[in-house]
Design a protein around this motif. Sequence first.
Motif, PDB file in Angstrom:
ATOM      1  N   LEU A   1      32.537  41.937  48.104  1.00 39.22           N
ATOM      2  CA  LEU A   1      31.562  41.997  47.010  1.00 39.22           C
ATOM      3  C   LEU A   1      32.064  42.759  45.778  1.00 39.22           C
ATOM      4  O   LEU A   1      31.852  42.311  44.650  1.00 39.22           O
ATOM      5  N   PRO A   2      32.728  43.893  45.924  1.00 41.71           N
ATOM      6  CA  PRO A   2      33.096  44.651  44.717  1.00 41.71           C
ATOM      7  C   PRO A   2      34.013  43.914  43.745  1.00 41.71           C
ATOM      8  O   PRO A   2      33.887  44.083  42.525  1.00 41.71           O
ATOM      9  N   ASP A   3      34.929  43.096  44.270  1.00 41.06           N
ATOM     10  CA  ASP A   3      35.893  42.479  43.362  1.00 41.06           C
ATOM     11  C   ASP A   3      36.212  41.024  43.694  1.00 41.06           C
ATOM     12  O   ASP A   3      37.134  40.438  43.128  1.00 41.06           O
ATOM     13  N   GLY A   4      35.438  40.417  44.589  1.00 41.00           N
ATOM     14  CA  GLY A   4      35.721  39.052  45.015  1.00 41.00           C
ATOM     15  C   GLY A   4      34.797  38.024  44.370  1.00 41.00           C
ATOM     16  O   GLY A   4      34.143  38.280  43.364  1.00 41.00           O
ATOM     17  N   TYR A   5      34.782  36.832  44.972  1.00 41.94           N
ATOM     18  CA  TYR A   5      33.908  35.739  44.541  1.00 41.94           C
ATOM     19  C   TYR A   5      34.116  35.349  43.075  1.00 41.94           C
ATOM     20  O   TYR A   5      33.192  35.406  42.254  1.00 41.94           O
ATOM     21  N   PRO A   6      35.314  34.935  42.704  1.00 47.79           N
ATOM     22  CA  PRO A   6      35.581  34.554  41.308  1.00 47.79           C
ATOM     23  C   PRO A   6      34.753  33.334  40.901  1.00 47.79           C
ATOM     24  O   PRO A   6      34.365  32.508  41.730  1.00 47.79           O
ATOM     25  N   THR A   7      34.525  33.217  39.614  1.00 44.21           N
ATOM     26  CA  THR A   7      33.651  32.159  39.118  1.00 44.21           C
ATOM     27  C   THR A   7      34.174  30.761  39.439  1.00 44.21           C
ATOM     28  O   THR A   7      33.390  29.853  39.714  1.00 44.21           O
ATOM     29  N   LYS A   8      35.478  30.570  39.416  1.00 43.08           N
ATOM     30  CA  LYS A   8      36.018  29.247  39.728  1.00 43.08           C
ATOM     31  C   LYS A   8      35.735  28.867  41.185  1.00 43.08           C
ATOM     32  O   LYS A   8      35.511  27.693  41.496  1.00 43.08           O
ATOM     33  N   MET A   9      35.729  29.862  42.059  1.00 44.34           N
ATOM     34  CA  MET A   9      35.420  29.600  43.456  1.00 44.34           C
ATOM     35  C   MET A   9      33.982  29.095  43.600  1.00 44.34           C
ATOM     36  O   MET A   9      33.694  28.205  44.408  1.00 44.34           O
ATOM     37  N   TRP A  10      33.079  29.663  42.831  1.00 45.03           N
ATOM     38  CA  TRP A  10      31.694  29.171  42.818  1.00 45.03           C
ATOM     39  C   TRP A  10      31.653  27.715  42.355  1.00 45.03           C
ATOM     40  O   TRP A  10      31.016  26.864  42.983  1.00 45.03           O
ATOM     41  N   ALA A  11      32.331  27.439  41.244  1.00 44.27           N
ATOM     42  CA  ALA A  11      32.303  26.085  40.680  1.00 44.27           C
ATOM     43  C   ALA A  11      32.912  25.069  41.635  1.00 44.27           C
ATOM     44  O   ALA A  11      32.340  23.982  41.851  1.00 44.27           O
ATOM     45  N   ASP A  12      34.050  25.410  42.227  1.00 52.57           N
ATOM     46  CA  ASP A  12      34.725  24.476  43.138  1.00 52.57           C
ATOM     47  C   ASP A  12      33.895  24.232  44.390  1.00 52.57           C
ATOM     48  O   ASP A  12      33.842  23.106  44.907  1.00 52.57           O
ATOM     49  N   SER A  13      33.247  25.267  44.901  1.00 52.87           N
ATOM     50  CA  SER A  13      32.440  25.133  46.112  1.00 52.87           C
ATOM     51  C   SER A  13      31.216  24.260  45.868  1.00 52.87           C
ATOM     52  O   SER A  13      30.903  23.377  46.675  1.00 52.87           O
ATOM     53  N   PHE A  14      30.521  24.494  44.768  1.00 58.95           N
ATOM     54  CA  PHE A  14      29.334  23.687  44.479  1.00 58.95           C
ATOM     55  C   PHE A  14      29.715  22.245  44.146  1.00 58.95           C
ATOM     56  O   PHE A  14      28.971  21.317  44.467  1.00 58.95           O
ATOM     57  N   ALA A  15      30.877  22.061  43.519  1.00 62.05           N
ATOM     58  CA  ALA A  15      31.326  20.701  43.213  1.00 62.05           C
ATOM     59  C   ALA A  15      31.506  19.886  44.482  1.00 62.05           C
ATOM     60  O   ALA A  15      31.156  18.699  44.533  1.00 62.05           O
ATOM     61  N   ALA A  16      32.045  20.506  45.529  1.00 62.23           N
ATOM     62  CA  ALA A  16      32.264  19.791  46.787  1.00 62.23           C
ATOM     63  C   ALA A  16      31.018  19.727  47.649  1.00 62.23           C
ATOM     64  O   ALA A  16      30.649  18.659  48.156  1.00 62.23           O
TER      65      ALA A  16
END
Length: 214
Positions: free
Chosen positions: A77-92
């Motif tokens: 949580l402190p430094d993870g979950y980059p925005t691109k990871m969110w976008a790529d996950s929701f895209a799939a």
Amino acid sequence: MHVVITGANRGIGAALADRFSQRGETVTGTSRDPKSDHTLDVTDPASHRAFAARLDGTPVDLLVCNAGVYLDKGEALPDGYPTKMWADSFAANVTGVFLTVQTLLPCLQAAHAGKIAVISSQMASDERAPGGSYIYRASKAAALNLGRNLATDLAPLGLAVGIYHPGWVRTDMGGDSADISMDEAASGLVQRFDALDLETTGCFQAWDGKDHPY
């Protein structure tokens, strides 16, 4: 019966394809690998259009939206979950499901009593919130919501939609310490898909037939 399964090159998708093939069904299993017999990148609208063109209106009795990713395993949580990871996950995991259903809707309508199975997860449940894996949980919750709303809109067309937790399965995604084998998961899911109809459309069930809490 013609069954289309996305993400059928490995894991639960491959096990489902094998199970349906063994009982004599016609199976079209997709993969994003460009060398596969049925290429489909669920995140790419052009890939969807090309796949639908190859089907050329062939009736689809059962569409299994299985393709998905779990990219945030081990993120902090402190430094993870980059925005691109969110976008790529929701895209799939979310947009990919919607585009698959949208593009293959004519094929589903061409079948008698077509069905759609959305593979979600118990991690989509609002009642099960142990923390962590924020991106995966959020995307699978969105897939659950998408499936239930599709069930409402597609019922007048005679199409049933079910949303399913496949179990904690021993796959590359689930890991070696998971509860059940791919064969157990596939066997249970096939039974759930067979039982799906307009009376149960919108259901959220586990692989073993138990209704899953939302």
